[in-house]
Design a protein around this motif. Structure first.
Motif, PDB file in Angstrom:
ATOM      1  N   GLY A   1       0.819  -1.199   0.000  1.00 41.01           N
ATOM      2  CA  GLY A   1       0.000   0.000   0.000  1.00 41.01           C
ATOM      3  C   GLY A   1       0.851   1.246   0.000  1.00 41.01           C
ATOM      4  O   GLY A   1       2.077   1.187  -0.052  1.00 41.01           O
ATOM      5  N   ARG A   2       0.162   2.380   0.083  1.00 40.21           N
ATOM      6  CA  ARG A   2       0.810   3.691   0.036  1.00 40.21           C
ATOM      7  C   ARG A   2       0.376   4.505   1.247  1.00 40.21           C
ATOM      8  O   ARG A   2      -0.786   4.508   1.627  1.00 40.21           O
ATOM      9  CB  ARG A   2       0.437   4.408  -1.257  1.00 40.21           C
ATOM     10  CG  ARG A   2       0.909   5.847  -1.319  1.00 40.21           C
ATOM     11  CD  ARG A   2       0.700   6.440  -2.692  1.00 40.21           C
ATOM     12  NE  ARG A   2       1.796   5.975  -3.557  1.00 40.21           N
ATOM     13  CZ  ARG A   2       1.851   6.188  -4.860  1.00 40.21           C
ATOM     14  NH1 ARG A   2       0.874   6.827  -5.477  1.00 40.21           N
ATOM     15  NH2 ARG A   2       2.881   5.764  -5.567  1.00 40.21           N
ATOM     16  N   PHE A   3       1.339   5.240   1.811  1.00 44.97           N
ATOM     17  CA  PHE A   3       1.078   6.142   2.931  1.00 44.97           C
ATOM     18  C   PHE A   3       1.464   7.548   2.499  1.00 44.97           C
ATOM     19  O   PHE A   3       2.571   7.758   1.997  1.00 44.97           O
ATOM     20  CB  PHE A   3       1.887   5.716   4.163  1.00 44.97           C
ATOM     21  CG  PHE A   3       1.677   6.598   5.351  1.00 44.97           C
ATOM     22  CD1 PHE A   3       0.522   6.496   6.118  1.00 44.97           C
ATOM     23  CD2 PHE A   3       2.623   7.539   5.707  1.00 44.97           C
ATOM     24  CE1 PHE A   3       0.319   7.320   7.212  1.00 44.97           C
ATOM     25  CE2 PHE A   3       2.431   8.368   6.796  1.00 44.97           C
ATOM     26  CZ  PHE A   3       1.275   8.257   7.551  1.00 44.97           C
ATOM     27  N   THR A   4       0.577   8.510   2.703  1.00 45.92           N
ATOM     28  CA  THR A   4       0.829   9.886   2.302  1.00 45.92           C
ATOM     29  C   THR A   4       1.407  10.679   3.457  1.00 45.92           C
ATOM     30  O   THR A   4       0.810  10.741   4.540  1.00 45.92           O
ATOM     31  CB  THR A   4      -0.463  10.558   1.797  1.00 45.92           C
ATOM     32  OG1 THR A   4      -0.977   9.792   0.700  1.00 45.92           O
ATOM     33  CG2 THR A   4      -0.201  11.982   1.339  1.00 45.92           C
ATOM     34  N   GLU A   5       2.579  11.281   3.213  1.00 51.57           N
ATOM     35  CA  GLU A   5       3.223  12.153   4.188  1.00 51.57           C
ATOM     36  C   GLU A   5       3.154  13.585   3.667  1.00 51.57           C
ATOM     37  O   GLU A   5       2.576  13.839   2.614  1.00 51.57           O
ATOM     38  CB  GLU A   5       4.667  11.694   4.415  1.00 51.57           C
ATOM     39  CG  GLU A   5       4.719  10.287   4.976  1.00 51.57           C
ATOM     40  CD  GLU A   5       6.109   9.730   5.192  1.00 51.57           C
ATOM     41  OE1 GLU A   5       7.062  10.187   4.524  1.00 51.57           O
ATOM     42  OE2 GLU A   5       6.235   8.816   6.025  1.00 51.57           O
ATOM     43  N   GLU A   6       3.756  14.516   4.369  1.00 53.75           N
ATOM     44  CA  GLU A   6       3.662  15.932   4.011  1.00 53.75           C
ATOM     45  C   GLU A   6       4.121  16.208   2.577  1.00 53.75           C
ATOM     46  O   GLU A   6       3.475  16.926   1.837  1.00 53.75           O
ATOM     47  CB  GLU A   6       4.474  16.777   4.984  1.00 53.75           C
ATOM     48  CG  GLU A   6       4.355  18.264   4.727  1.00 53.75           C
ATOM     49  CD  GLU A   6       5.121  19.097   5.726  1.00 53.75           C
ATOM     50  OE1 GLU A   6       5.442  20.241   5.394  1.00 53.75           O
ATOM     51  OE2 GLU A   6       5.402  18.612   6.833  1.00 53.75           O
TER      52      GLU A   6
ATOM     53  N   ALA B   1       6.060   5.114  12.765  1.00 48.70           N
ATOM     54  CA  ALA B   1       4.887   4.960  13.635  1.00 48.70           C
ATOM     55  C   ALA B   1       3.584   5.204  12.863  1.00 48.70           C
ATOM     56  O   ALA B   1       2.721   4.317  12.817  1.00 48.70           O
ATOM     57  CB  ALA B   1       5.002   5.861  14.856  1.00 48.70           C
ATOM     58  N   PRO B   2       3.397   6.356  12.226  1.00 38.30           N
ATOM     59  CA  PRO B   2       2.141   6.537  11.474  1.00 38.30           C
ATOM     60  C   PRO B   2       2.053   5.639  10.242  1.00 38.30           C
ATOM     61  O   PRO B   2       0.952   5.218   9.856  1.00 38.30           O
ATOM     62  CB  PRO B   2       2.151   8.016  11.096  1.00 38.30           C
ATOM     63  CG  PRO B   2       3.585   8.434  11.158  1.00 38.30           C
ATOM     64  CD  PRO B   2       4.208   7.579  12.217  1.00 38.30           C
ATOM     65  N   ARG B   3       3.176   5.342   9.625  1.00 40.71           N
ATOM     66  CA  ARG B   3       3.157   4.457   8.459  1.00 40.71           C
ATOM     67  C   ARG B   3       2.606   3.091   8.839  1.00 40.71           C
ATOM     68  O   ARG B   3       1.723   2.542   8.172  1.00 40.71           O
ATOM     69  CB  ARG B   3       4.565   4.293   7.891  1.00 40.71           C
ATOM     70  CG  ARG B   3       5.168   5.539   7.296  1.00 40.71           C
ATOM     71  CD  ARG B   3       6.648   5.345   7.006  1.00 40.71           C
ATOM     72  NE  ARG B   3       7.256   6.538   6.440  1.00 40.71           N
ATOM     73  CZ  ARG B   3       8.570   6.667   6.231  1.00 40.71           C
ATOM     74  NH1 ARG B   3       9.401   5.671   6.543  1.00 40.71           N
ATOM     75  NH2 ARG B   3       9.047   7.785   5.710  1.00 40.71           N
ATOM     76  N   LEU B   4       3.144   2.524   9.915  1.00 37.53           N
ATOM     77  CA  LEU B   4       2.700   1.196  10.327  1.00 37.53           C
ATOM     78  C   LEU B   4       1.298   1.225  10.910  1.00 37.53           C
ATOM     79  O   LEU B   4       0.561   0.228  10.816  1.00 37.53           O
ATOM     80  CB  LEU B   4       3.699   0.569  11.296  1.00 37.53           C
ATOM     81  CG  LEU B   4       5.007   0.136  10.630  1.00 37.53           C
ATOM     82  CD1 LEU B   4       6.024  -0.327  11.665  1.00 37.53           C
ATOM     83  CD2 LEU B   4       4.761  -0.954   9.588  1.00 37.53           C
ATOM     84  N   GLU B   5       0.905   2.332  11.503  1.00 41.74           N
ATOM     85  CA  GLU B   5      -0.474   2.457  11.991  1.00 41.74           C
ATOM     86  C   GLU B   5      -1.452   2.196  10.842  1.00 41.74           C
ATOM     87  O   GLU B   5      -2.457   1.516  11.013  1.00 41.74           O
ATOM     88  CB  GLU B   5      -0.695   3.853  12.574  1.00 41.74           C
ATOM     89  CG  GLU B   5      -1.940   3.981  13.403  1.00 41.74           C
ATOM     90  CD  GLU B   5      -1.904   3.169  14.677  1.00 41.74           C
ATOM     91  OE1 GLU B   5      -2.899   2.468  14.954  1.00 41.74           O
ATOM     92  OE2 GLU B   5      -0.888   3.202  15.394  1.00 41.74           O
ATOM     93  N   GLN B   6      -1.146   2.715   9.676  1.00 41.25           N
ATOM     94  CA  GLN B   6      -2.017   2.535   8.509  1.00 41.25           C
ATOM     95  C   GLN B   6      -1.743   1.239   7.755  1.00 41.25           C
ATOM     96  O   GLN B   6      -2.674   0.612   7.252  1.00 41.25           O
ATOM     97  CB  GLN B   6      -1.840   3.713   7.553  1.00 41.25           C
ATOM     98  CG  GLN B   6      -2.662   3.575   6.272  1.00 41.25           C
ATOM     99  CD  GLN B   6      -2.455   4.739   5.332  1.00 41.25           C
ATOM    100  OE1 GLN B   6      -2.477   5.889   5.740  1.00 41.25           O
ATOM    101  NE2 GLN B   6      -2.245   4.436   4.059  1.00 41.25           N
TER     102      GLN B   6
END
Length: 171
Positions: free
Chosen positions: A100-105, A154-159
């Motif tokens: 999957g993909r995680f969106t950062e700033e 942390a936020p990446r793995l949360e999602q």
């Protein structure tokens, strides 16, 4: 070596612009660059974690190998190149399974899984990686929840944790 990144929109579609990593200031307004990472699963079910070099941001914390995709590369090509550069582990692009993909700033992080044989040898690049370790998925989760993973994880793995576990069960 100067790295150039393709600038993309929020959906990962290239805008036609490039950005030099060492340029001061942010990416163009509304622009993103692609970061590609690989969770390597050995045939015995253990996962490869790398420990960031002491001179890097988030020093001596754990992560999955990866980095910025260079201009002209696909996300999967960048993931395979970063894995090879940081760990010496070579996998064909077509062997990568997208999680999957995680969106950062200003970045879009793509996570992949690659399966490797039990005898897979890791030879880290000391400029990038201080150490590596094969660990059980439960240990990855423990390090994440205990704050031993690099802070961006942390936020990446949360999602991405649940989709990652699903892909790991299928490969």
């Amino acid at each position: 070596m100067t790295e150039w990144w393709d600038v993309t929109d929020a959906d990962g579609v290239p805008t036609g612009e490039t950005f030099r990593r060492d340029d001061p200031g942010p990416l163009p307004e509304g622009g993103f660059h692609i970061v590609a990472t690989v969770c390597v699963r050995r045939d015995d079910g253990l996962l490869l974690l790398t420990r960031r070099a002491a001179v890097k941001d988030h020093p001596l914390t754990w992560e999955f190998p990866g980095g910025s995709v260079l201009a002209g590369e696909t996300s999967a090509e960048g993931a395979a190149r970063e894995l090879r550069e940081e760990t010496g582990v070579t996998v064909p692009v077509e062997a990568l399974t997208s999680v999957g993909r995680f969106t950062e700033e200003s970045a879009l992080l793509d996570l992949y899984v690659a399966r490797v044989p039990l005898g897979c040898t890791v030879e880290v690049d000391p400029a990038e990686v201080a150490d590596s370790e094969w660990v059980a998925p439960a240990e990855v989760e423990r390090r994440w929840r205990d704050g031993a993973m690099a802070a961006p994880w942390a936020p990446r793995l949360e999602q991405l944790w649940s989709p990652l576990r699903a892909v790991l069960a299928a490969v």
